[in-house]
Design a protein around this motif. Structure first.
Motif, short mmCIF file in Angstrom:
data_model
loop_
_atom_site.label_atom_id
_atom_site.label_comp_id
_atom_site.label_asym_id
_atom_site.label_seq_id
_atom_site.Cartn_x
_atom_site.Cartn_y
_atom_site.Cartn_z
N ALA A 12 -0.67 -0.61 4.65
CA ALA A 12 -1.70 -1.80 4.84
C ALA A 12 -0.72 -3.15 4.53
N GLU A 13 -0.15 -2.91 3.20
CA GLU A 13 0.66 -4.12 2.77
C GLU A 13 1.75 -4.51 3.70
N THR A 14 2.45 -3.59 4.43
CA THR A 14 3.51 -3.73 5.27
C THR A 14 3.10 -4.39 6.39
N THR A 15 1.89 -3.90 7.13
CA THR A 15 1.58 -4.09 8.51
C THR A 15 0.63 -5.46 8.41
N GLY A 16 -0.04 -5.69 7.34
CA GLY A 16 -1.20 -6.28 7.22
C GLY A 16 -2.37 -6.10 8.12
N LEU A 17 -2.42 -4.76 8.20
CA LEU A 17 -3.64 -4.36 8.41
C LEU A 17 -4.74 -3.94 7.05
N SER A 18 -5.87 -3.62 7.38
CA SER A 18 -6.70 -3.39 6.27
C SER A 18 -6.47 -1.92 5.97
N GLN A 19 -6.84 -1.42 4.55
CA GLN A 19 -6.46 -0.11 4.34
C GLN A 19 -7.31 1.05 5.39
N ALA A 20 -8.56 0.19 5.30
CA ALA A 20 -9.68 1.00 6.39
C ALA A 20 -9.00 1.25 7.88
#
Length: 94
Positions: A12-20
């Protein structure tokens, strides 16, 4: 990273997506891999480059011994899935 939660968080941190969202993608990927493996015939391989190869193999009928009773039991022929980690992953540990 030693568990799924940590991998989801790092992704999530690498891609900028949410953990969900990352977990949703992971769950979909897992389901699709299971469906793909289910559809394989003996000898076929599902290749996930730089990660793992799944191969379906036939296992012949075998006699096993029950260690508790000593009785011999015949296990019928069946199929199983072998997972072989690619050299890319193996080289990380070497």
């Amino acid at each position: 990273m030693s568990n799924l939660h940590e991998i989801v968080k790092a992704t999530a941190e690498t891609t900028g997506l949410s953990q969900a969202k990352v977990r949703e993608v992971y769950d979909a990927l897992t389901a699709n891999i299971q469906e793909a493996v289910k559809g394989l015939a003996a000898g076929d391989t599902l290749r996930l480059p730089n990660l793992v190869n799944f191969k379906v193999v036939d296992v012949s009928e075998r006699d096993h011994r029950n260690p508790r009773t000593g009785e011999t039991v015949t296990k019928p022929a069946h199929k199983k899935v072998k997972a072989v980690v690619t050299s890319t992953i193996r080289s990380v540990v070497a």
